[in-house]
Motif scaffolding. Structure first.
Motif, PDB file in Angstrom:
ATOM      1  N   ILE A  36      25.185  18.860  -5.879  1.00 40.75           N
ATOM      2  CA  ILE A  36      25.018  19.134  -4.457  1.00 40.75           C
ATOM      3  C   ILE A  36      25.110  17.810  -3.715  1.00 40.75           C
ATOM      4  CG2 ILE A  36      23.440  19.953  -2.664  1.00 40.75           C
ATOM      5  CD1 ILE A  36      22.171  21.761  -4.826  1.00 40.75           C
ATOM      6  N   LYS A  37      25.910  17.783  -2.661  1.00 36.71           N
ATOM      7  CA  LYS A  37      26.035  16.594  -1.822  1.00 36.71           C
ATOM      8  C   LYS A  37      25.712  16.988  -0.387  1.00 36.71           C
ATOM      9  CE  LYS A  37      29.620  14.375  -4.568  1.00 36.71           C
ATOM     10  NZ  LYS A  37      28.929  13.184  -5.032  1.00 36.71           N
ATOM     11  N   VAL A  38      25.129  16.058   0.346  1.00 38.98           N
ATOM     12  CA  VAL A  38      24.789  16.284   1.746  1.00 38.98           C
ATOM     13  C   VAL A  38      25.640  15.356   2.594  1.00 38.98           C
ATOM     14  CG1 VAL A  38      22.946  16.190   3.468  1.00 38.98           C
ATOM     15  CG2 VAL A  38      22.436  16.932   1.123  1.00 38.98           C
ATOM     16  N   VAL A  68      33.279  17.742  -2.472  1.00 38.76           N
ATOM     17  CA  VAL A  68      34.091  16.788  -1.721  1.00 38.76           C
ATOM     18  C   VAL A  68      35.412  17.433  -1.326  1.00 38.76           C
ATOM     19  CG1 VAL A  68      35.298  14.578  -1.824  1.00 38.76           C
ATOM     20  CG2 VAL A  68      32.977  14.778  -2.730  1.00 38.76           C
ATOM     21  N   ALA A  69      36.012  18.180  -2.244  1.00 40.29           N
ATOM     22  CA  ALA A  69      37.265  18.881  -1.931  1.00 40.29           C
ATOM     23  C   ALA A  69      37.045  19.871  -0.790  1.00 40.29           C
ATOM     24  CB  ALA A  69      37.795  19.587  -3.177  1.00 40.29           C
ATOM     25  N   HIS A  70      35.934  20.575  -0.837  1.00 39.23           N
ATOM     26  CA  HIS A  70      35.614  21.534   0.223  1.00 39.23           C
ATOM     27  C   HIS A  70      35.419  20.818   1.565  1.00 39.23           C
ATOM     28  CE1 HIS A  70      34.036  25.153   2.085  1.00 39.23           C
ATOM     29  NE2 HIS A  70      33.030  24.425   2.547  1.00 39.23           N
ATOM     30  N   ASN A  74      37.617  21.241   4.950  1.00 45.28           N
ATOM     31  CA  ASN A  74      36.921  21.617   6.171  1.00 45.28           C
ATOM     32  C   ASN A  74      37.257  20.683   7.330  1.00 45.28           C
ATOM     33  OD1 ASN A  74      34.074  21.112   7.760  1.00 45.28           O
ATOM     34  ND2 ASN A  74      34.474  23.279   7.365  1.00 45.28           N
ATOM     35  N   LEU A  75      37.446  19.406   7.030  1.00 39.98           N
ATOM     36  CA  LEU A  75      37.741  18.413   8.070  1.00 39.98           C
ATOM     37  C   LEU A  75      39.232  18.233   8.325  1.00 39.98           C
ATOM     38  CD1 LEU A  75      35.128  15.676   7.092  1.00 39.98           C
ATOM     39  CD2 LEU A  75      35.020  17.250   9.049  1.00 39.98           C
ATOM     40  N   HIS A  79      44.642  13.555   2.604  1.00 43.23           N
ATOM     41  CA  HIS A  79      44.747  12.574   1.521  1.00 43.23           C
ATOM     42  C   HIS A  79      43.421  12.496   0.774  1.00 43.23           C
ATOM     43  CE1 HIS A  79      48.444  11.434   3.542  1.00 43.23           C
ATOM     44  NE2 HIS A  79      47.748  11.160   4.633  1.00 43.23           N
ATOM     45  N   LEU A  80      43.329  13.233  -0.320  1.00 42.54           N
ATOM     46  CA  LEU A  80      42.106  13.285  -1.125  1.00 42.54           C
ATOM     47  C   LEU A  80      42.445  12.887  -2.554  1.00 42.54           C
ATOM     48  CD1 LEU A  80      39.148  14.029  -1.704  1.00 42.54           C
ATOM     49  CD2 LEU A  80      39.915  16.397  -2.020  1.00 42.54           C
TER      50      LEU A  80
END
Length: 175
Positions: A36-38, A68-70, A74-75, A79-80
């Motif tokens: 989980i990341k915030v 992170v991919a999500h 979303n943004l 480039h990921l």
């Protein structure tokens, strides 16, 4: 204009680390082992403003995370690059594919593993709670910590250096 602002004015591609920059660096895991990341919504809007102003945004990180991919989707970040061992090589390849010079690229990281990519870019930054050794080798240190508005602060700094921040802000007043 200060030296960091002069360098930031040239940025056409800005790269971002994740843990410790887009997040506060803490790692949370569920009992099932899911990560989980915030993320900060202020930081997210800063990234959107950079893209709106014509600055390419890239996430280049050593870890691999569905969250992170999500967040990137979303943004609208195109480039990921995750699970990267040589961030400098990835930045060099991306820069070449976009037809940019090293001076037109920037990166923000928080730890010593980020130094090779930070030193390969025309503009380098770290967060207030980044490693002290990294702070001594970058052009700009945010006042805010990773995951706590540092990316928004940096985005505003770049946009102000490029003379674009006031117009973007004014656009919100005129809606």
């Amino acid at each position: 204009m200060s030296r960091p602002a002069e360098l930031a004015a040239q940025v056409r591609l800005m790269g971002f680390d994740v843990d410790g920059v887009l997040t506060n660096g803490d790692l949370y895991f569920t009992p099932a082992g899911d990560e989980i990341k915030v993320f900060s919504s202020l930081d997210g809007h800063g990234l959107k403003m950079l893209m709106e102003a014509g600055v390419e945004v890239a996430i280049i990180t050593g870890r691999d995370s569905q969250m992170v991919a999500h967040r990137a989707r979303n943004l609208g970040i195109r480039h990921l690059f995750q699970g990267v061992h040589d961030k400098r090589a990835v930045m060099r390849e991306l820069r070449a594919s976009l037809g940019l010079t090293a001076e037109q690229t920037g990166y923000i990281g928080d730890d010593v593993v980020d130094l090779p990519i930070l030193r390969a870019c025309g503009f380098s930054a770290t967060v207030a709670d980044g490693h002290d050794f990294v702070k001594s080798h970058v052009d700009y240190v945010t006042r805010k910590g990773g995951g706590r508005g540092a990316v928004r602060e940096l985005s505003d700094f770049i946009l102000a250096a490029q003379g674009k921040l006031d117009a973007l802000h004014q656009g919100y007043l005129n809606r």
